[in-house]
Motif scaffolding. Structure first.
Motif, short mmCIF file in Angstrom:
data_model
loop_
_atom_site.label_atom_id
_atom_site.label_comp_id
_atom_site.label_asym_id
_atom_site.label_seq_id
_atom_site.Cartn_x
_atom_site.Cartn_y
_atom_site.Cartn_z
N ALA A 62 0.82 -1.21 0.00
CA ALA A 62 0.00 0.00 0.00
C ALA A 62 0.86 1.26 0.00
O ALA A 62 0.44 2.30 -0.53
N ASP A 63 2.06 1.18 0.57
CA ASP A 63 2.96 2.33 0.60
C ASP A 63 3.46 2.69 -0.80
O ASP A 63 3.92 3.82 -1.02
N LEU A 64 3.39 1.75 -1.70
CA LEU A 64 3.90 1.95 -3.06
C LEU A 64 2.78 2.17 -4.08
O LEU A 64 3.04 2.48 -5.24
N SER A 65 1.53 2.01 -3.64
CA SER A 65 0.41 2.00 -4.58
C SER A 65 0.24 3.31 -5.35
O SER A 65 -0.13 3.29 -6.52
N SER A 66 0.52 4.43 -4.74
CA SER A 66 0.39 5.71 -5.44
C SER A 66 1.37 5.78 -6.62
O SER A 66 0.99 6.18 -7.73
N SER A 67 2.61 5.39 -6.37
CA SER A 67 3.62 5.41 -7.44
C SER A 67 3.30 4.38 -8.51
O SER A 67 3.46 4.64 -9.71
N VAL A 68 2.85 3.21 -8.09
CA VAL A 68 2.47 2.17 -9.05
C VAL A 68 1.31 2.65 -9.91
O VAL A 68 1.29 2.45 -11.13
N SER A 69 0.36 3.31 -9.29
CA SER A 69 -0.78 3.87 -10.02
C SER A 69 -0.33 4.90 -11.05
O SER A 69 -0.82 4.90 -12.19
N THR A 70 0.60 5.73 -10.67
CA THR A 70 1.15 6.73 -11.59
C THR A 70 1.81 6.06 -12.77
O THR A 70 1.59 6.44 -13.93
N ILE A 71 2.62 5.04 -12.51
CA ILE A 71 3.31 4.32 -13.58
C ILE A 71 2.31 3.68 -14.53
O ILE A 71 2.44 3.78 -15.75
N THR A 72 1.30 3.04 -13.98
CA THR A 72 0.26 2.39 -14.80
C THR A 72 -0.46 3.41 -15.66
O THR A 72 -0.68 3.20 -16.86
N GLN A 73 -0.82 4.53 -15.08
CA GLN A 73 -1.53 5.59 -15.81
C GLN A 73 -0.67 6.13 -16.95
O GLN A 73 -1.15 6.30 -18.07
N ILE A 74 0.60 6.36 -16.70
CA ILE A 74 1.49 6.90 -17.73
C ILE A 74 1.69 5.87 -18.84
O ILE A 74 1.68 6.22 -20.03
#
Length: 143
Positions: free
Chosen positions: A75-87
């Motif tokens: 969960a600590d990484l989910s924001s960055s993972v979400s950004t990567i997926t979106q890009i």
């Protein structure tokens, strides 16, 4: 386009599953077509640079969390993972848009040539995969 042709202007367009620069090279483009295609790649250049910077920042954020002291949960990484997926999704959609725009510049004969080149590349890839499996090794090549 200089001596580099289409390299560096949209990469290999991996969303297509084919190396677009190689396919375009086989199409015997006219100078006018080269100019049009170059303009398509150039139009995307600034946004592509920003996207790569955003990807780098998100990956660095993940690396910083991962290598920090203390506990780290997914969960600590989910924001960055979400950004990567979106890009990645955005870049894929842009690659498809650019590929369609490029396709619209080509003649039917050039599209037939590109199709023949793709078929050859697919055949070579299949042969290489078969060679990997012939060795009796259970590992598969990284694609």
């Amino acid at each position: 386009m200089g001596h580099h042709g289409f390299r560096g202007h949209g990469g290999g367009m991996s969303a297509l599953g084919v190396p677009l620069p190689l396919l375009l090279k086989s199409a015997n483009l006219t100078d006018a077509q080269k100019t049009q295609i170059h303009a398509i790649f150039q139009a995307r250049r600034a946004s592509r640079k920003t996207e790569f910077q955003q990807l780098k920042a998100a990956k660095q954020a993940i690396a910083a969390k991962f290598t920090s002291t203390g506990t780290v949960a997914a969960a600590d990484l989910s924001s960055s993972v979400s950004t990567i997926t979106q890009i990645h999704d955005q870049m894929t959609n842009e690659q498809i848009q650019d590929a369609v725009a490029i396709r619209n510049v080509l003649t039917p004969a050039q599209l037939a040539q590109i199709s023949a080149t793709k078929a050859k590349l697919d055949s070579i890839h299949a042969e290489m995969k078969a060679l990997w499996t012939q060795g009796g090794d259970d590992s598969t090549p990284v694609e």
